[in-house]
Design a protein around this motif. Structure first.
Motif, PDB file in Angstrom:
ATOM      1  N   PRO A  60      49.978  82.434   2.766  1.00  0.00           N
ATOM      2  CA  PRO A  60      50.294  84.048   3.060  1.00  0.00           C
ATOM      3  C   PRO A  60      49.549  84.910   2.203  1.00  0.00           C
ATOM      4  O   PRO A  60      49.337  84.593   1.009  1.00  0.00           O
ATOM      5  N   GLN A  61      49.177  85.968   2.899  1.00  0.00           N
ATOM      6  CA  GLN A  61      48.360  87.007   2.202  1.00  0.00           C
ATOM      7  C   GLN A  61      49.119  88.386   2.545  1.00  0.00           C
ATOM      8  O   GLN A  61      49.521  88.668   3.622  1.00  0.00           O
ATOM      9  N   GLY A  62      48.867  89.355   1.560  1.00  0.00           N
ATOM     10  CA  GLY A  62      49.691  90.497   1.918  1.00  0.00           C
ATOM     11  C   GLY A  62      51.178  90.661   2.165  1.00  0.00           C
ATOM     12  O   GLY A  62      51.740  89.751   1.910  1.00  0.00           O
ATOM     13  N   SER A  63      51.602  91.804   2.374  1.00  0.00           N
ATOM     14  CA  SER A  63      53.022  92.161   2.476  1.00  0.00           C
ATOM     15  C   SER A  63      53.411  92.968   3.958  1.00  0.00           C
ATOM     16  O   SER A  63      52.656  93.439   4.363  1.00  0.00           O
ATOM     17  N   GLU A  64      54.653  92.630   4.174  1.00  0.00           N
ATOM     18  CA  GLU A  64      55.294  93.300   5.169  1.00  0.00           C
ATOM     19  C   GLU A  64      54.400  93.441   6.349  1.00  0.00           C
ATOM     20  O   GLU A  64      53.811  92.390   6.834  1.00  0.00           O
ATOM     21  N   LEU A  65      54.276  94.537   6.902  1.00  0.00           N
ATOM     22  CA  LEU A  65      53.509  94.887   8.315  1.00  0.00           C
ATOM     23  C   LEU A  65      51.986  94.274   8.131  1.00  0.00           C
ATOM     24  O   LEU A  65      51.232  94.030   8.886  1.00  0.00           O
ATOM     25  N   ASP A  66      51.467  94.364   6.983  1.00  0.00           N
ATOM     26  CA  ASP A  66      49.948  93.962   6.786  1.00  0.00           C
ATOM     27  C   ASP A  66      50.074  92.478   6.329  1.00  0.00           C
ATOM     28  O   ASP A  66      48.918  92.127   6.082  1.00  0.00           O
ATOM     29  N   GLY A  67      51.166  91.824   6.139  1.00  0.00           N
ATOM     30  CA  GLY A  67      51.193  90.457   5.859  1.00  0.00           C
ATOM     31  C   GLY A  67      50.656  89.577   6.964  1.00  0.00           C
ATOM     32  O   GLY A  67      51.061  89.545   7.943  1.00  0.00           O
ATOM     33  N   ARG A  68      49.774  88.528   6.459  1.00  0.00           N
ATOM     34  CA  ARG A  68      49.295  87.652   7.682  1.00  0.00           C
ATOM     35  C   ARG A  68      49.343  86.226   7.020  1.00  0.00           C
ATOM     36  O   ARG A  68      49.030  85.880   5.771  1.00  0.00           O
ATOM     37  N   LEU A  69      49.411  85.355   7.961  1.00  0.00           N
ATOM     38  CA  LEU A  69      49.003  83.844   7.306  1.00  0.00           C
ATOM     39  C   LEU A  69      48.170  83.175   8.666  1.00  0.00           C
ATOM     40  O   LEU A  69      48.842  83.393   9.822  1.00  0.00           O
ATOM     41  N   TYR A  70      46.912  82.791   8.413  1.00  0.00           N
ATOM     42  CA  TYR A  70      46.004  82.134   9.683  1.00  0.00           C
ATOM     43  C   TYR A  70      46.113  80.899   9.222  1.00  0.00           C
ATOM     44  O   TYR A  70      45.922  80.221   8.271  1.00  0.00           O
ATOM     45  N   SER A  71      46.618  80.177  10.404  1.00  0.00           N
ATOM     46  CA  SER A  71      46.652  78.598  10.432  1.00  0.00           C
ATOM     47  C   SER A  71      45.326  77.955  10.431  1.00  0.00           C
ATOM     48  O   SER A  71      44.415  78.392  11.146  1.00  0.00           O
ATOM     49  N   ASP A  72      45.112  76.951   9.822  1.00  0.00           N
ATOM     50  CA  ASP A  72      43.917  76.187   9.960  1.00  0.00           C
ATOM     51  C   ASP A  72      43.882  75.145  10.876  1.00  0.00           C
ATOM     52  O   ASP A  72      44.787  73.988  10.956  1.00  0.00           O
ATOM     53  N   LEU A  73      43.231  75.633  11.993  1.00  0.00           N
ATOM     54  CA  LEU A  73      43.266  74.623  13.212  1.00  0.00           C
ATOM     55  C   LEU A  73      42.297  73.379  12.897  1.00  0.00           C
ATOM     56  O   LEU A  73      42.414  72.644  13.831  1.00  0.00           O
ATOM     57  N   SER A  74      41.460  73.445  12.067  1.00  0.00           N
ATOM     58  CA  SER A  74      40.393  72.473  11.995  1.00  0.00           C
ATOM     59  C   SER A  74      40.803  71.104  11.719  1.00  0.00           C
ATOM     60  O   SER A  74      40.426  70.147  11.895  1.00  0.00           O
ATOM     61  N   THR A  75      42.044  71.124  10.911  1.00  0.00           N
ATOM     62  CA  THR A  75      42.568  69.910  10.525  1.00  0.00           C
ATOM     63  C   THR A  75      43.611  69.161  11.473  1.00  0.00           C
ATOM     64  O   THR A  75      44.252  68.167  11.123  1.00  0.00           O
ATOM     65  N   LEU A  76      43.744  69.783  12.638  1.00  0.00           N
ATOM     66  CA  LEU A  76      44.695  69.401  13.447  1.00  0.00           C
ATOM     67  C   LEU A  76      44.442  67.941  14.117  1.00  0.00           C
ATOM     68  O   LEU A  76      43.250  67.560  14.236  1.00  0.00           O
ATOM     69  N   GLU A  77      45.425  67.113  13.945  1.00  0.00           N
ATOM     70  CA  GLU A  77      45.490  65.749  14.764  1.00  0.00           C
ATOM     71  C   GLU A  77      46.237  65.635  15.835  1.00  0.00           C
ATOM     72  O   GLU A  77      47.596  66.136  15.780  1.00  0.00           O
ATOM     73  N   PRO A  78      46.123  64.895  17.069  1.00  0.00           N
ATOM     74  CA  PRO A  78      46.966  64.776  17.970  1.00  0.00           C
ATOM     75  C   PRO A  78      48.187  64.050  17.745  1.00  0.00           C
ATOM     76  O   PRO A  78      49.281  64.336  18.144  1.00  0.00           O
ATOM     77  N   GLU A  79      48.323  63.227  16.648  1.00  0.00           N
ATOM     78  CA  GLU A  79      49.522  62.472  16.201  1.00  0.00           C
ATOM     79  C   GLU A  79      50.342  63.262  15.589  1.00  0.00           C
ATOM     80  O   GLU A  79      51.627  63.088  15.481  1.00  0.00           O
ATOM     81  N   ASN A  80      50.013  64.526  14.870  1.00  0.00           N
ATOM     82  CA  ASN A  80      50.760  65.566  14.463  1.00  0.00           C
ATOM     83  C   ASN A  80      50.634  66.800  15.183  1.00  0.00           C
ATOM     84  O   ASN A  80      50.190  67.840  14.575  1.00  0.00           O
ATOM     85  N   PRO A  81      51.196  67.163  16.238  1.00  0.00           N
ATOM     86  CA  PRO A  81      50.566  68.226  17.230  1.00  0.00           C
ATOM     87  C   PRO A  81      51.811  69.390  16.526  1.00  0.00           C
ATOM     88  O   PRO A  81      51.392  70.482  17.119  1.00  0.00           O
ATOM     89  N   ILE A  82      52.673  69.280  15.811  1.00  0.00           N
ATOM     90  CA  ILE A  82      53.399  70.534  15.233  1.00  0.00           C
ATOM     91  C   ILE A  82      52.912  71.002  14.093  1.00  0.00           C
ATOM     92  O   ILE A  82      52.617  70.168  13.059  1.00  0.00           O
ATOM     93  N   THR A  83      52.882  72.230  13.940  1.00  0.00           N
ATOM     94  CA  THR A  83      52.202  72.970  12.636  1.00  0.00           C
ATOM     95  C   THR A  83      53.406  72.854  11.620  1.00  0.00           C
ATOM     96  O   THR A  83      54.648  73.242  12.136  1.00  0.00           O
ATOM     97  N   LEU A  84      53.013  72.563  10.465  1.00  0.00           N
ATOM     98  CA  LEU A  84      54.091  72.451   9.188  1.00  0.00           C
ATOM     99  C   LEU A  84      54.577  73.915   9.051  1.00  0.00           C
ATOM    100  O   LEU A  84      53.747  74.788   9.192  1.00  0.00           O
ATOM    101  N   THR A  85      55.816  74.185   8.752  1.00  0.00           N
ATOM    102  CA  THR A  85      56.323  75.386   8.706  1.00  0.00           C
ATOM    103  C   THR A  85      55.629  76.356   7.935  1.00  0.00           C
ATOM    104  O   THR A  85      55.303  77.496   8.012  1.00  0.00           O
ATOM    105  N   GLU A  86      55.152  75.679   6.544  1.00  0.00           N
ATOM    106  CA  GLU A  86      54.475  76.675   5.561  1.00  0.00           C
ATOM    107  C   GLU A  86      53.379  77.034   6.154  1.00  0.00           C
ATOM    108  O   GLU A  86      52.477  77.772   5.444  1.00  0.00           O
ATOM    109  N   LYS A  87      52.508  76.367   7.067  1.00  0.00           N
ATOM    110  CA  LYS A  87      51.477  76.648   7.742  1.00  0.00           C
ATOM    111  C   LYS A  87      51.256  77.350   9.033  1.00  0.00           C
ATOM    112  O   LYS A  87      50.321  77.630   9.749  1.00  0.00           O
ATOM    113  N   PHE A  88      52.568  77.635   9.415  1.00  0.00           N
ATOM    114  CA  PHE A  88      52.774  78.355  10.982  1.00  0.00           C
ATOM    115  C   PHE A  88      52.251  79.738  10.795  1.00  0.00           C
ATOM    116  O   PHE A  88      52.620  80.385   9.744  1.00  0.00           O
TER     117      PHE A  88
END
Ligand SMILES: Nc1nc2c(c(=O)[nH]1)N[C@H]1C(S)=C(S)[C@@H](COP(=O)(O)O)O[C@H]1N2
Ligand SMILES: [Mo]
Length: 423
Positions: A95-123
């Motif tokens: 997570p970076q920034g705060s409030e309306l300018d706060g964002r978290l970009y998920s890393d899609l490059s490490t996704l594996e079909p066995e774990n199709p759900i994004t970890l909450t801290e990476k959502f």
């Protein structure tokens, strides 16, 4: 914000609507950077923490090196993963920034079909919780407007009524290449269907729209976004999409940045409709005006212009889309081989064939290993690839089924590029 604020348009102007991309702090437009010096490497690592990218001659190897991995079926060895080029430096999964300018970009490059759900801290996060957010323990959703029995839904009763609502993908309509398309995640939700709540409230006849609003006052003024989150739906749209008020994500109470204590989730629609920190559900008449949030997202949800009335908005559904998420580099029988790993999502009917093209001068060919069983959440696919020559390749996906609309995909929105140095 109250409905009259929206109605009178008092709290915002349309002039700021053309703000475009959802780039938060730390994200500048991408530069081509074949090699990083020590200094920038150090800086990069301080900034990005876990998302530490090690650039070497145009090939970026993620820190979680999945090198020397063996695939017995392929009788080969995974040497590493190539980074896509021209996509911004990160950081991802933080997570970076705060409030309306706060964002978290998920890393899609490490996704594996066995774990199709994004970890909450990476959502992914688009807008972090307000510092002014009221006490979640006494939170109420005010159910009012054109109904027989206006009530307040207490958070405790919503939590008790919550049932599993399934696994759903969420994508921000402003998902962009400069953030490696990281405004895209999948979660397992629990909550209460909105239709159930509406049924109990007994709408007065003639009621035609359901305005769902969230808390939206912030301590700091945004540099990029307009405050004000509300969307007006028809009851049929909410029912058809299976929209629900969510109180849990991945088996845990909803985190603050994802809308705690209660948010809306509209499966299959862009994230801008999934209002967080829901505090009002108001039944309104058919001719109600579009909210500022609807106007802000009109272009990105593929509306025709910016309709004045809510009823003239098309469902903000995600059409069929697909993109590569990583390029794996293998040695197989002493030869270098590449494998494109990707995802497909969105749309309302599974497709049979997904096509892939490496650069405009080549032809589209069917993706080797693609079997889509459902549209939500995502489907993983792979495609083995032997480039003919070193160079830069723009990888583009396409659906050639006449009944399937894929306007965003067709526009080249999800094209990703990679530099091949070695054959
Ligand atoms: N109250 C409120 N709800 C909101 C927003 C917001 O700014 N304020 N952003 C919306 C947008 S644009 C998206 S993409 C999703 C993102 O949800 P997430 O941050 O949990 O991933 O929340 C939506 N709900
Ligand atoms: Mo969004």
């Amino acid at each position: 914000m109250t409905w009259s604020d929206v109605y009178n348009g008092s709290s915002k102007t349309i002039s700021s609507l053309a703000k475009g991309l959802e780039i938060g702090p730390g994200f500048r437009p991408a530069h081509r950077k074949p090699m990083l010096g020590r200094r920038s490497l150090l800086k990069g690592s301080l900034l990005s923490g876990s998302a530490f990218f090690f650039h070497f001659a145009g090939v970026a190897w993620p820190s979680s090196l999945r090198t020397q991995q063996k695939d017995p079926a392929r009788n080969g060895k995974l040497l590493g993963t190539l980074d896509f080029i021209d996509e911004g430096p990160g950081p991802l999964d933080l997570p970076q920034g705060s409030e309306l300018d706060g964002r978290l970009y998920s890393d899609l490059s490490t996704l594996e079909p066995e774990n199709p759900i994004t970890l909450t801290e990476k959502f992914y996060i688009r807008t972090r919780a307000s510092e002014l957010l009221p006490d979640p323990l006494t939170w109420q959703v005010k159910l009012g407007g054109l109904i027989d029995r206006p009530t307040n839904l207490g958070i405790e009763s919503l939590r008790k009524a919550a049932k599993p609502m399934g696994t759903h993908l969420m994508e921000c309509a402003g998902n962009v290449r400069q953030a490696k398309f990281g405004l895209l995640s999948v979660g397992e939700w629990a909550g209460v269907p909105v239709s159930e709540i509406l049924d109990k409230a007994k709408a007065k006849s003639g009621t035609a729209r359901v305005l769902i609003s969230g808390f939206d006052r912030y301590a700091t003024e945004s540099r990029t976004s307009i405050p004000g989150a509300s969307w007006a739906f028809s009851p049929e749209q909410l029912e058809k999409a299976g929209a629900f008020l969510a109180t849990e994500l991945n088996g845990q109470p909803l985190p603050k940045d994802h809308g705690a204590p209660v948010r809306l989730v509209v499966p299959g629609w862009y994230g801008c409709t999934s209002i967080k920190w829901v505090n009002e559900i108001t039944l309104v008449r058919e001719e109600v005006e579009a909210t500022s949030q609807m106007r802000e997202y009109a272009a990105r949800t593929l509306q025709k212009g910016v309709p004045r009335l809510a009823k003239d908005f098309e469902p903000a559904s995600i059409e069929q889309a697909a993109m590569p998420i990583r390029i794996e580099k293998w040695t197989i029988a002493d030869k270098i081989q590449y494998r494109v790993v990707g995802i497909a999502w969105g749309g309302s009917q599974p497709i049979n064939v997904l096509q892939i093209r490496f650069n405009p001068e080549e032809d589209y060919v069917p993706v080797d290993n693609f079997h889509q069983l459902k549209n939500d959440p995502w489907t993983f696919w792979t495609h083995d690839w032997s480039p003919k020559a070193p160079g830069t390749y723009s990888i583009r996906l396409s659906v050639k089924e006449p009944t399937v609309q894929a306007r965003r995909l067709d526009s080249g929105y999800y094209v990703r590029s990679v530099e091949i140095m070695e054959m």
